[in-house]
Design a protein around this motif. Structure first.
Motif, PDB file in Angstrom:
ATOM      1  N   ARG A 215      51.306  28.565  38.197  1.00  0.00           N
ATOM      2  CA  ARG A 215      50.718  28.100  39.459  1.00  0.00           C
ATOM      3  C   ARG A 215      50.591  29.221  40.500  1.00  0.00           C
ATOM      4  O   ARG A 215      49.556  29.348  41.156  1.00  0.00           O
ATOM      5  N   LEU A 216      51.661  30.007  40.693  1.00  0.00           N
ATOM      6  CA  LEU A 216      51.675  30.985  41.796  1.00  0.00           C
ATOM      7  C   LEU A 216      51.291  32.378  41.310  1.00  0.00           C
ATOM      8  O   LEU A 216      52.096  33.304  41.308  1.00  0.00           O
ATOM      9  N   ASN A 350      51.478  36.338  52.587  1.00  0.00           N
ATOM     10  CA  ASN A 350      50.756  36.055  51.346  1.00  0.00           C
ATOM     11  C   ASN A 350      50.586  34.533  51.272  1.00  0.00           C
ATOM     12  O   ASN A 350      49.507  34.010  51.464  1.00  0.00           O
ATOM     13  N   PHE A 351      51.699  33.810  51.070  1.00  0.00           N
ATOM     14  CA  PHE A 351      51.647  32.346  51.176  1.00  0.00           C
ATOM     15  C   PHE A 351      53.025  31.823  51.574  1.00  0.00           C
ATOM     16  O   PHE A 351      54.040  32.510  51.425  1.00  0.00           O
ATOM     17  N   PHE A 352      53.031  30.580  52.096  1.00  0.00           N
ATOM     18  CA  PHE A 352      54.267  30.022  52.654  1.00  0.00           C
ATOM     19  C   PHE A 352      54.484  28.596  52.143  1.00  0.00           C
ATOM     20  O   PHE A 352      53.899  27.653  52.659  1.00  0.00           O
ATOM     21  N   PRO A 353      55.337  28.431  51.105  1.00  0.00           N
ATOM     22  CA  PRO A 353      55.628  27.084  50.606  1.00  0.00           C
ATOM     23  C   PRO A 353      56.328  26.245  51.670  1.00  0.00           C
ATOM     24  O   PRO A 353      57.222  26.730  52.366  1.00  0.00           O
ATOM     25  N   THR A 354      55.908  24.992  51.789  1.00  0.00           N
ATOM     26  CA  THR A 354      56.472  24.101  52.807  1.00  0.00           C
ATOM     27  C   THR A 354      56.696  22.725  52.210  1.00  0.00           C
ATOM     28  O   THR A 354      55.790  22.157  51.612  1.00  0.00           O
ATOM     29  N   ALA A 355      57.924  22.221  52.350  1.00  0.00           N
ATOM     30  CA  ALA A 355      58.250  20.898  51.802  1.00  0.00           C
ATOM     31  C   ALA A 355      59.478  20.366  52.519  1.00  0.00           C
ATOM     32  O   ALA A 355      59.942  20.966  53.486  1.00  0.00           O
ATOM     33  N   CYS A 389      52.186  20.962  44.363  1.00  0.00           N
ATOM     34  CA  CYS A 389      51.962  21.810  45.532  1.00  0.00           C
ATOM     35  C   CYS A 389      50.494  22.202  45.625  1.00  0.00           C
ATOM     36  O   CYS A 389      49.745  22.089  44.649  1.00  0.00           O
ATOM     37  N   PHE A 390      50.107  22.655  46.824  1.00  0.00           N
ATOM     38  CA  PHE A 390      48.738  23.104  47.064  1.00  0.00           C
ATOM     39  C   PHE A 390      48.407  24.288  46.161  1.00  0.00           C
ATOM     40  O   PHE A 390      49.271  25.117  45.869  1.00  0.00           O
TER      41      PHE A 390
END
Length: 602
Positions: A215-216, A350-355, A389-390
């Motif tokens: 995924r990432l 870069n990217f920011f996982p949020t949950a 996740c997105f």
């Protein structure tokens, strides 16, 4: 891609990366970030693994780690895995009673503690924990109790492993390490009832690493991750193991309250966070817009509008934006967006996982509009974090992203989300009844969350256990309303009340600073916060703001009455779990008088 067992992962990475920086932590005396190379990381883990044998740690034994985020948490984790031992993290904010429950339930003999608070809490319950033999203290500044004759400091612990006197034993244990070994028991603080120990085996983590690799794809060993959420939480723990697997540098933030300072010192490319972090960013921007006038205000509003069209209407759908739009976006990227990112400390993002909680559509849309790649996701402790996740393209605002590869998701009775796959827990530690209630005979784990699938995109609707039924027979989802109202800059915390009541009400903790500013502007005089929050003008301010935000809800779902509280909900009073989720039964009990008052004369 090779997937090394966590027992050897750090050593394999040290062979690959050598003197490259693996970890950094902040020295509060000098305000400097101290680097730890992969080689040093590996060496310390080897020494700690030898020290565990010297202590008498056995294979399969449960070891407790009661600390805020420190490099020692990771050293201890990986040293335990080398010995096929199991680590059990306790939240740094746990009360003595919570710590006592976990130590006794897991029969912990050796407890590693962080700073003075954790040491004091652990020492105060020593006599009530029959299994507990020794406390090992990470921080040298901790002052031991004069009666304490058994605790040692971490450097003294490491000295027992210097020169690797038990390396043969460690190597032999490591050679027996398998994917079927238990890695962690993560105790969920539970919004109701006593904590349950979620068992996560090494197989869960190995599968999590594999599906995140798929995924990432943008995550590389050039990335720098800010470790902000507690390492006790599955989201941050699994993320840090992924970072180690990917060769990502981890910068460890010791105190959550310091994040606004430390993030600017590190300027990370990656960081896991909860929606509250982005809500505060959004509030800050809205406040700035509110106090700006003229051309500057026009440009700020236009920048958000242009960003929305460019990123959400075009890029999200995999379409190329028209030339004029691209040029406009580039202009704002060099000016307004970059200034905003620099102010937060994420200009290298870069990217920011949020949950961890629901992200409101407004926040999600805003963050993506200004060019911040926030990956909204959904997961549980029982699913080794990520269920969905997105992705960079094709994400749907309002959803919690696309289901992870090779994880089965289906919608069961009452629209409950059911999960099956290699990342799913095998059950709760020493709780066969709870395990049987959560995992059915076909192996489906029942999440307790309601939702639906649209293709491979997952949407959450409510927490089944939290659904309220009003005395008129209508069902209310408190989270949906709380998520909507919590984006207001004047609202810090909110608890919606409706169960078996005639109508919906709410307890609201305001952002006290903003309320004081408003009072100053309007010339409102007061002596105490309590007095100010009961002032008709303040009540009217909140009434108007709540009514604006809840328009989309059905009439019976809307907050009819509310009470503004002069002090926040807290963990000390038992109103919040360690992950800051509301304990509704405790809130209802603690504020019974205020709640009953809202239902008088009706």
């Amino acid at each position: 891609m090779i997937y090394h067992h966590l027992a050897v992962l750090v050593h394999r990475q040290a062979e690959k990366y050598g003197d490259k920086v693996a970890l950094k932590y902040r020295d509060y005396q000098t305000a400097q970030w101290i680097p730890v190379s992969w080689k040093q990381f590996s060496d310390i883990v080897r020494v700690a693994a030898n020290a565990m044998v010297a202590l008498g740690v056995k294979e399969g034994e449960n070891i407790g780690i009661f600390s805020q985020n420190k490099p020692e948490c990771l050293y201890t984790d990986f040293a335990a895995f080398a010995n096929r031992a199991v680590t059990i993290p306790l939240y740094a904010t746990s009360s003595p009673a919570q710590a006592q429950y976990i130590i006794n339930d897991a029969q912990i003999r050796f407890l590693f503690v962080g700073e003075q608070y954790q040491y004091n809490a652990a020492f105060s319950i020593f006599g009530f924990c029959q299994s507990l033999q020794q406390i090992i203290i990470f921080d040298r500044a901790v002052v031991k109790d004069p009666r304490d004759v058994s605790s040692i400091y971490y450097d003294e612990f490491l000295a027992m492993g210097e020169g690797l006197p038990h390396n043969e034993e460690v190597e032999e244990r490591t050679s027996r390490a398998s994917a079927d070994d238990l890695a962690n028991i993560l105790y969920t603080s539970g919004t109701t009832g006593e904590p349950k120990g979620v068992m996560l085996h090494h197989s869960c983590y190995l599968e999590a690493l594999r599906i995140h690799d798929i995924r990432l794809v943008d995550m590389t060993d050039e990335d720098v991750s800010m470790n902000f959420l507690p390492l006790t939480h599955v989201f941050e723990k699994a993320w840090c193991y992924l970072c180690v697997h990917k060769g990502v540098q981890i910068c460890i933030n010791l105190r959550p309250a310091d994040i606004q300072t430390t993030i600017k010192e590190v300027r990370p490319t990656l960081m896991c966070s909860v929606p509250r972090f982005w809500e505060k960013v959004y509030d800050g921007v809205q406040e700035k817009i509110a106090e700006t006038t003229g051309i500057k205000k026009t440009l700020m509003l236009d920048a958000i509008r242009v960003g929305k069209i460019h990123n959400i209407d075009y890029l999200r759908k995999g379409k190329t934006p028209p030339l004029m739009l691209r040029l406009k976006y580039k202009f704002y990227e060099k000016t307004i967006y970059s200034l905003l990112k620099k102010t937060i400390g994420i200009e290298n993002g870069n990217f920011f996982p949020t949950a961890g909680a629901a992200v409101s559509d407004e926040i999600c849309e805003f963050v993506h509009s200004v060019g911040i790649n926030m990956l909204v996701g959904y997961g549980l402790t029982e699913s080794t974090a990520t269920v969905s996740c997105f992705e960079n393209e094709g994400y749907e605002i309002g959803s919690v992203g696309t289901v992870m590869p090779d994880l089965e998701v289906k919608i069961g009775e009452n629209n409950e989300i059911l999960l099956r796959g290699k990342t799913i827990t095998k059950g709760y530690y020493r709780k066969p009844e709870a395990t049987a209630a959560a995992i059915d005979k076909d192996g489906w784990f029942h999440t307790g969350d309601a939702g639906y699938l649209k293709g491979n995109q997952l949407y959450l609707t409510e927490r089944i256990k939290d659904l309220f039924k009003t005395s008129n027979g209508k069902y209310i989802s408190p989270q949906a309303l709380e998520t909507k109202l919590a984006i207001d800059r004047y609202i810090d915390q909110i608890a919606v009340i409706a169960d078996q009541r005639k109508f919906v009400s709410a307890l609201i903790v305001p952002v006290y600073g903003y309320v004081k500013e408003y009072a100053k502007e309007k010339g409102i005089e007061y002596n105490t916060m309590e007095e100010l929050l009961q002032h008709p003008k303040i009540v009217a301010l909140f009434r108007a703001r709540i009514d604006t935000l809840q328009q989309q809800f059905a009439h019976y779902e809307q907050v009819k009455r509310f009470t503004l509280l002069p002090e926040p909900f807290s963990m000390e009073k038992g109103e919040l779990t360690n992950t800051l989720k509301l304990r509704r039964p405790v809130v209802s009990q603690n504020y019974k008088e205020a709640i009953d008052k809202m239902y008088e004369d009706n």
